[in-house]
Scaffold this active site. Sequence first.
Site, PDB file in Angstrom:
ATOM      1  N   HIS A 173       0.855  -1.093   0.080  1.00 54.21           N
ATOM      2  CA  HIS A 173      -0.111   0.052  -0.077  1.00 54.21           C
ATOM      3  C   HIS A 173       0.923   1.354  -0.113  1.00 54.21           C
ATOM      4  CE1 HIS A 173      -3.679  -2.127   0.421  1.00 54.21           C
ATOM      5  NE2 HIS A 173      -3.433  -2.902   1.431  1.00 54.21           N
ATOM      6  N   ASP A 209      -2.967 -10.078  -3.256  1.00 56.48           N
ATOM      7  CA  ASP A 209      -3.514  -9.467  -2.296  1.00 56.48           C
ATOM      8  C   ASP A 209      -4.924  -9.208  -2.387  1.00 56.48           C
ATOM      9  OD1 ASP A 209      -2.293  -8.665   0.787  1.00 56.48           O
ATOM     10  OD2 ASP A 209      -4.151  -7.582   0.002  1.00 56.48           O
ATOM     11  N   HIS A 211      -6.741  -6.901  -1.182  1.00 55.28           N
ATOM     12  CA  HIS A 211      -6.714  -5.130  -1.202  1.00 55.28           C
ATOM     13  C   HIS A 211      -5.848  -4.870  -2.371  1.00 55.28           C
ATOM     14  CE1 HIS A 211      -7.351  -6.577   3.125  1.00 55.28           C
ATOM     15  NE2 HIS A 211      -8.334  -6.000   2.940  1.00 55.28           N
ATOM     16  N   ASP A 292      -4.865 -12.969   1.752  1.00 54.67           N
ATOM     17  CA  ASP A 292      -6.157 -12.583   2.590  1.00 54.67           C
ATOM     18  C   ASP A 292      -7.336 -12.720   1.722  1.00 54.67           C
ATOM     19  OD1 ASP A 292      -4.883 -10.394   0.951  1.00 54.67           O
ATOM     20  OD2 ASP A 292      -4.876  -8.934   2.789  1.00 54.67           O
TER      21      ASP A 292
END
Length: 353
Positions: A173, A209, A211, A292
């Site tokens: 991120h 991932d 996200h 995740d």
Amino acid sequence: MPPALTIPVVWSDACLLHEPGGEVWIGLPDPGNEVPARAAVIRDELGAAGAPLVEAASHPDDALLAVHDADFVAYLRDAWELWNEAGYPDRHGQDRVVPYLFPHPGLLAGLEPEVPTALSARAGLYAFDTMTPIGRDTWRAARGAVDVALTAADLVLEGARVAYACTRPPGHHVTRSAFGGSCYLNSTAIAAQHLRNRGAGTVAILDVDAHQGNGAQAIFRDRADVLTGSVHVDPRAGWFPHFLGFEEESADANRNLPLEPGAGDAEWVAAVANLVRWAGGTDALVVALGVDAGVTDPTSPLEVTAHGFREGGRLLGSLGLPTVVVQEGGYDLDSLGVLVLAALEGIEEGGRS
Ligand code: SP5
Ligand code: ZN
């Protein structure tokens, strides 16, 4: 016994040092789930599967400073010491650096922010959320994770087809000069830059991932030499990073594939296949391997199983490219190791066929 996993697993004890000590969400303390045990669980699972463990070697800052601004890096390195010396632990009982004020573009109205005198305000200069505290050893762990990723990249440059960086804290991120989402330094982006510095003409970063990989998107958006693709839960359905990760952001060198909550193996594997087709023809691959999207993960509504991660791995491996796999998210301690192992076994199998 299944055949042993031959992919080298790069490791550093430094990755265990970062203790977030919880997060702040809508003003509430939350225990958080980016804990040191994550990395240990993965290492143990891969070790039990026979993978060789490789100790990370320390690396200079050149690739790091090509990806992140020098003032941002210096801030992360010094923030906790300055915070401690300024007395926040003693006077206020807060031994993590946590922001309370941000230089929002609407606040500044076009002016450049100064570096604030108060550390409480400086904490907002480079952070974009309140979920990513800096503790005493956060820098050592984040910089250690960079060395793990760079060591894995070196193994690939020296001829390994695949190497796995067992990193923590995660990094995907983080942009050039802003951190958040439990991430501090973008080890994945730094590994890709390192491959470029050492001769790979073009590199693809594929982020699986749950996200969106907003950091690499921001860092490489204007560069044709590093493709960035991401499959993730649709931010419009209410998921982090909320403001980014939409299909319409996609550009020549960037592809976002959002999935609806509840999407499982079929949808997820099809999106990975899409990214793999798109990235074909590059010289090297960096996989941002968050797990995740797993069905039991507490941080995302995707429902991918170990079977899906293995299938996705096979597709990534089938590119036949020199491949650096960097650990990102994944928070269910009971399934984390199994899902990473499934993905890596898939990558290994995919490269054989
Ligand atoms: C690397 C990575 O996977 N980062 C993901 C960060 C997502 N964190 C979002 C947190 C959303 C708030 N959680 C609220 C918990 C309430 N108990
Ligand atoms: Zn994630």
